[in-house]
Design an enzyme around this catalytic site. Sequence first.
Site, PDB file in Angstrom:
ATOM      1  N   HIS A 139       0.819  -1.222   0.000  1.00 23.89           N
ATOM      2  CA  HIS A 139       0.000   0.000   0.000  1.00 23.89           C
ATOM      3  C   HIS A 139       0.846   1.262   0.000  1.00 23.89           C
ATOM      4  O   HIS A 139       2.085   1.204   0.028  1.00 23.89           O
ATOM      5  CB  HIS A 139      -0.991  -0.009   1.176  1.00 23.89           C
ATOM      6  N   CYS A 147       2.554  -5.015   6.812  1.00 24.22           N
ATOM      7  CA  CYS A 147       2.320  -4.865   5.372  1.00 24.22           C
ATOM      8  C   CYS A 147       3.580  -4.288   4.716  1.00 24.22           C
ATOM      9  O   CYS A 147       4.596  -4.098   5.364  1.00 24.22           O
ATOM     10  CB  CYS A 147       1.122  -3.956   5.119  1.00 24.22           C
TER      11      CYS A 147
END
Length: 208
Positions: A139, A147
Amino acid sequence: MFFSSKEKQTIESIVEKYSSKVNASLQNTFAKNNIDSNDFEMAILAFKKEQILEVVVRKNENESWKLLKMYPFTAFSGKIGPKLKNGDKQIPEGIYQMEYLNPNSKYHLSIKVNYPNAFDREKAKLDGRTDLGGDIMIHGKNVTIGCIPVGDKNIEEIFILATKTKNKHFPIIIAPHDFRTNKTFPEIEAISWENELYENISKELNKN
């Protein structure tokens, strides 16, 4: 958790918003690799130690992969070693696929990684682990708890490429380090199966 409450975007609206900018940015790189920017397959390779994400492309499965672009991680959490449970802040390690594109991410845009995969679930069963966690994304922005963030401009490029690629559920290989240049496998105290995992990842990377 990962969805923004702002005005809803669609994949189509994101393409309309960013594709001309991304196409202009990557046009020369595609040309240097002799690959048509409207006719390609892609894969993502991510290396935790180097904190680098690579996008590789090819014309089709009969051709070899070529490096399109490298993107630095903009933040990092956890340590070397696979994700084992919910809340451990680990970035997974393994051979994954793109599950879906999220145009309404709190982190600008995001690409869902299909963690846990079959290998993760098999080893969890062997170890007696049940809550493996999930919601692993590539992201934008510069924050993370497990992440891979690459910043807003870079996720725009990767997201647009993901909408254009012929292999929609493309491979995402996440490794502790780049086994193509450093063939040693890290020892992970918490598990007994790291050599099997890293052998699998190393074989996959060396196809690239």
